[in-house]
Design an enzyme around this catalytic site. Structure first.
Site, PDB file in Angstrom:
ATOM      1  N   LYS A  31       0.872  -1.118  -0.067  1.00  0.00           N
ATOM      2  CA  LYS A  31      -0.014   0.076   0.039  1.00  0.00           C
ATOM      3  C   LYS A  31       0.900   1.135  -0.020  1.00  0.00           C
ATOM      4  CE  LYS A  31      -4.588   0.619   0.137  1.00  0.00           C
ATOM      5  NZ  LYS A  31      -5.642  -0.093  -0.163  1.00  0.00           N
ATOM      6  N   ASP A  85      -6.702   4.080  -5.033  1.00  0.00           N
ATOM      7  CA  ASP A  85      -7.336   3.992  -3.694  1.00  0.00           C
ATOM      8  C   ASP A  85      -8.231   5.325  -3.494  1.00  0.00           C
ATOM      9  OD1 ASP A  85      -7.219   2.006  -1.286  1.00  0.00           O
ATOM     10  OD2 ASP A  85      -6.795   3.908  -0.282  1.00  0.00           O
TER      11      ASP A  85
END
Ligand code: NAD
Length: 408
Positions: A103, A143
């Protein structure tokens, strides 16, 4: 527990003890492989220079290239990124796709930047990440506050650095730029497949089940469309300004969405519907509630007001640990986020696969492959829950850890 990294580690430790994992494997899973922090200086439109902080955490690549989104938000920090990277490893293992977990993000409020500044920020971030990303190494995706257009900039910049066009360096691209058919619907549709399989296991019929959904964005919208099509009675939907409740059920989700887009709110879109608050939707007398908006939607504040017997977690981290314990005590079936919302990353894998193999799948093919993936993930989680006598969340963690540590 408010520190997301501590919370994630605790869940992993509990699952590791169930198996039990040897101390080497446990240490490996509790410590991300690589943590990167970069400085991103850009020239603002007013001529001044501002330096932003960017992060990428590569948690584990046992199963394949690191994979996970890039988030642009003023609250992005390392503890959050580490937790989210770890959850990506777990989610990818639950749906059994050959990716690891990662991430990243930039601590920035993108709404305060012009398009030119946002583009420069993304291109400079890409140049800084270029040595550690790549189709076989680490594949970012959109995201919070990042989108297909930002993915296009990353492809362009990365391709310049490596000297050839590399579409497979990110997923979530525009369809005319290497993106996959079906990615828009993927998360909602994946959640629908998961619920269908579980409803079948419970010997229930969709037409006898009422559903209330919090969140009418990409995830909530498509989930609602597929649920209504299958006969579920979707009686309430809310978004950040409020929602509507109509016990007879919403007939046409597309129409409702068009009305909400036109008027900017759900209120007034269906004649006779009761107006409700954004959070009230979770407290209605229904069979299934679906948090599909933000994290921490179900807390000790509202958990005792929940009447539903099934919670389908489409948002990431919608239930706090304490609330989760209470739901379990109340014998509410919680379908955890790492299973319920994994349809998005599954189709991201199909996109990457198509880019790498220079193939193009139709939407029908993508949907079929997604159905197979999600249904077999549900079966595997149920089998693990039976074997270890644990709930579906713990079973998902145990299943993932077993897959990550099994010998080839
Ligand atoms: P989105 O931005 O498209 O939609 C979010 C929706 O939530 C909007 O309708 C917004 O009005 C609503 N909302 C915001 N605050 C609210 C509140 N307080 N009460 C009620 N509604 C509120 O986002 P999305 O892509 O639909 O994602 C929703 C959730 O699903 C997020 O938690 C996200 O992390 C998670 N998720 C998304 C994907 C994906 O592929 N989009 C994949 C996995 C997980």
């Amino acid at each position: 527990m408010s520190n997301p990294w501590k919370r994630t580690k605790l869940k992993l430790k509990i699952a590791a003890n169930k198996i039990p994992l040897d101390s080497f494997s446990e240490s490996k899973i509790l410590n991300p492989d690589r943590i990167i922090e970069v400085s991103i200086p850009i020239k603002l439109d007013n001529g001044k220079v501002k330096v932003f902080k960017g992060y990428r955490v590569q948690h584990d690549n046992t199963k394949g290239p690191y994979k996970g989104g890039l988030r642009y938000h003023q609250h992005v920090d390392m503890t959050e990124v580490k937790a989210l990277a770890t959850l990506m490893t777990i989610k990818n293992a639950v749906v059994d796709i050959p990716f690891g977990g990662a991430k990243g993000g930039i601590c920035v409020d993108p709404k305060k930047l012009s398009v030119t500044e946002l583009e420069e920020l993304t291109r400079e971030f890409t140049r800084k990440l270029a040595p550690i990303i790549g189709p076989k190494l680490d594949v970012p995706a959109p995201d919070v506050n990042t989108n297909p257009n930002i993915m296009r900039w990353i492809v362009e910049e990365y391709s310049k650095v490596v000297g050839k066009k590399e579409l497979a360096v990110v997923t979530g691209k525009p369809i005319d730029f290497g993106g996959s058919e079906g990615r828009t619907e993927a998360t909602g549709l994946g959640g629908y497949y998961v619920l269908q399989e579980i409803v079948k296991k419970l010997y229930k019929k969709p037409e006898n089940l009422t559903v209330a959904i919090q969140g009418f964005g990409n995830v909530g919208l498509y989930l609602a469309v597929f649920l209504v099509k299958a006969g579920y009675k979707v009686v309430a939907i809310s978004e950040e300004h409020g929602g509507i409740y109509i016990p007879e059920g919403i007939k046409d989700i597309d129409d409702l969405f068009k009305c909400k887009e036109k008027n900017g709110k759900l209120k007034g879109c269906i004649e006779g519907a009761k107006n409700i608050g954004p959070a009230e939707v979770l407290e209605l007398p229904v069979d299934i509630i679906v948090p599909a908006a933000l994290g921490n939607a179900i807390t000790t504040e509202n958990v005792n007001k929940i009447k539903a017997k099934i919670v389908l977690e489409m948002a990431n981290g919608p239930t706090t640990s304490k609330a989760d314990e209470i739901l379990t005590k109340k014998e509410v079936l919680v379908i955890p986020d790492i299973l319920a919302n994994a349809g998005g990353v599954a189709v991201s894998y199909f996109e990457w696969y198509q880019n790498v193999h220079k193939e193009k799948m139709t939407k029908k093919e993508v949907f079929k492959k997604l159905e197979v993936k999600m249904k077999s993930a549900v079966d595997a989680v149920y089998e693990t829950a039976d074997t270890y006598d644990v709930d579906l969340r713990q079973a998902s963690y145990v299943l993932a850890l077993k897959r990550l540590t099994e010998k080839a």
